[in-house]
Design a protein around this motif. Structure first.
Motif, PDB file in Angstrom:
ATOM      1  N   SER A 146       0.829  -1.207   0.000  1.00 42.97           N
ATOM      2  CA  SER A 146       0.000   0.000   0.000  1.00 42.97           C
ATOM      3  C   SER A 146       0.862   1.256   0.000  1.00 42.97           C
ATOM      4  N   GLU A 147       1.916   1.254   0.801  1.00 48.18           N
ATOM      5  CA  GLU A 147       2.822   2.401   0.826  1.00 48.18           C
ATOM      6  C   GLU A 147       3.464   2.594  -0.540  1.00 48.18           C
ATOM      7  N   TYR A 148       3.835   1.504  -1.168  1.00 46.16           N
ATOM      8  CA  TYR A 148       4.452   1.591  -2.493  1.00 46.16           C
ATOM      9  C   TYR A 148       3.466   2.163  -3.521  1.00 46.16           C
ATOM     10  N   ARG A 149       2.215   1.719  -3.461  1.00 48.16           N
ATOM     11  CA  ARG A 149       1.205   2.253  -4.391  1.00 48.16           C
ATOM     12  C   ARG A 149       0.998   3.747  -4.181  1.00 48.16           C
ATOM     13  N   LEU A 150       0.986   4.178  -2.935  1.00 49.75           N
ATOM     14  CA  LEU A 150       0.864   5.601  -2.641  1.00 49.75           C
ATOM     15  C   LEU A 150       2.073   6.351  -3.195  1.00 49.75           C
ATOM     16  N   MET A 151       3.248   5.795  -2.996  1.00 47.41           N
ATOM     17  CA  MET A 151       4.463   6.438  -3.492  1.00 47.41           C
ATOM     18  C   MET A 151       4.474   6.529  -5.007  1.00 47.41           C
ATOM     19  N   ASP A 152       3.923   5.544  -5.690  1.00 43.49           N
ATOM     20  CA  ASP A 152       3.840   5.618  -7.156  1.00 43.49           C
ATOM     21  C   ASP A 152       3.116   6.892  -7.595  1.00 43.49           C
ATOM     22  N   ILE A 153       2.061   7.228  -6.885  1.00 44.24           N
ATOM     23  CA  ILE A 153       1.310   8.447  -7.209  1.00 44.24           C
ATOM     24  C   ILE A 153       2.147   9.680  -6.884  1.00 44.24           C
ATOM     25  N   VAL A 154       2.804   9.667  -5.737  1.00 48.27           N
ATOM     26  CA  VAL A 154       3.643  10.802  -5.350  1.00 48.27           C
ATOM     27  C   VAL A 154       4.752  11.005  -6.384  1.00 48.27           C
ATOM     28  N   TRP A 155       5.454   9.940  -6.755  1.00 46.60           N
ATOM     29  CA  TRP A 155       6.543  10.058  -7.727  1.00 46.60           C
ATOM     30  C   TRP A 155       6.043  10.615  -9.061  1.00 46.60           C
ATOM     31  N   GLU A 156       4.880  10.187  -9.454  1.00 47.88           N
ATOM     32  CA  GLU A 156       4.325  10.612 -10.746  1.00 47.88           C
ATOM     33  C   GLU A 156       3.902  12.075 -10.739  1.00 47.88           C
ATOM     34  N   ARG A 157       3.414  12.582  -9.597  1.00 54.35           N
ATOM     35  CA  ARG A 157       2.775  13.898  -9.572  1.00 54.35           C
ATOM     36  C   ARG A 157       3.441  14.928  -8.667  1.00 54.35           C
ATOM     37  N   GLU A 158       4.554  14.599  -8.072  1.00 54.92           N
ATOM     38  CA  GLU A 158       5.132  15.511  -7.073  1.00 54.92           C
ATOM     39  C   GLU A 158       5.625  16.814  -7.671  1.00 54.92           C
ATOM     40  N   PRO A 159       5.621  17.872  -6.862  1.00 58.06           N
ATOM     41  CA  PRO A 159       4.961  17.954  -5.555  1.00 58.06           C
ATOM     42  C   PRO A 159       3.448  17.955  -5.743  1.00 58.06           C
ATOM     43  N   ILE A 160       2.769  17.321  -4.811  1.00 61.51           N
ATOM     44  CA  ILE A 160       1.317  17.186  -4.903  1.00 61.51           C
ATOM     45  C   ILE A 160       0.695  17.640  -3.582  1.00 61.51           C
ATOM     46  N   ALA A 161      -0.394  18.366  -3.689  1.00 63.14           N
ATOM     47  CA  ALA A 161      -1.125  18.784  -2.496  1.00 63.14           C
ATOM     48  C   ALA A 161      -1.702  17.541  -1.819  1.00 63.14           C
ATOM     49  N   ALA A 162      -1.650  17.523  -0.504  1.00 60.11           N
ATOM     50  CA  ALA A 162      -2.136  16.365   0.246  1.00 60.11           C
ATOM     51  C   ALA A 162      -3.602  16.077  -0.049  1.00 60.11           C
ATOM     52  N   MET A 163      -4.409  17.114  -0.200  1.00 61.06           N
ATOM     53  CA  MET A 163      -5.838  16.906  -0.498  1.00 61.06           C
ATOM     54  C   MET A 163      -6.020  16.284  -1.882  1.00 61.06           C
ATOM     55  N   GLU A 164      -5.209  16.699  -2.845  1.00 64.85           N
ATOM     56  CA  GLU A 164      -5.270  16.102  -4.180  1.00 64.85           C
ATOM     57  C   GLU A 164      -4.839  14.643  -4.136  1.00 64.85           C
ATOM     58  N   LEU A 165      -3.784  14.363  -3.377  1.00 65.05           N
ATOM     59  CA  LEU A 165      -3.319  12.992  -3.219  1.00 65.05           C
ATOM     60  C   LEU A 165      -4.410  12.120  -2.605  1.00 65.05           C
TER      61      LEU A 165
END
Length: 124
Positions: free
Chosen positions: A12-31
């Motif tokens: 689950s942490e890895y899946r979350l990180m995939d989104i962060v890596w793709e879109r960073e920096p990303i607003a926490a609400m958007e994430l």
């Protein structure tokens, strides 16, 4: 980031990180919104995971923005090394033997593998 910490990333942490890596920096609400849409995770779940990832030194979560502190390639390399150690005693040859057991390679695959092997400098 230390290798042992990286190996402890949950799926689950890895899946979350995939989104962060793709879109960073990303607003926490958007994430949180993306995670709700993709994984049906509640905002509280995302924020709890961000806290854990922050404690591990994987993300920076400040001013409502999320950024990765480690590159995907670093995490992936640590994951590969951990798998190699755990499943094959750290032996690349044992890995290849297990992976290729009972399989037939195409000529193209064999050529690619030979080229990769030739490009690697052996330990002296």
């Amino acid at each position: 980031m230390q290798e042992q910490e990286t190996a402890k990333l949950s799926d689950s942490e890895y899946r979350l990180m995939d989104i962060v890596w793709e879109r960073e920096p990303i607003a926490a609400m958007e994430l949180a919104a993306v995670c709700l849409e993709c994984f049906d995770w509640k905002k509280s779940t995302v924020y709890t995971m961000l806290k854990r990832l922050g404690d591990k030194g994987v993300v920076l979560f400040e001013n409502k923005m999320v950024s990765a502190l480690v590159k995907k390639e670093q995490v992936d390399q640590c994951e590969r090394e951990a798998l190699l150690r755990k499943a094959y005693g750290g032996s690349v040859s044992n890995f290849f033997a297990a992976f290729l057991q009972g399989r037939k390679l195409t000529e193209e695959e064999a050529v690619k593998i030979r080229k990769m092997i030739e490009e690697v400098q052996p330990d002296e």
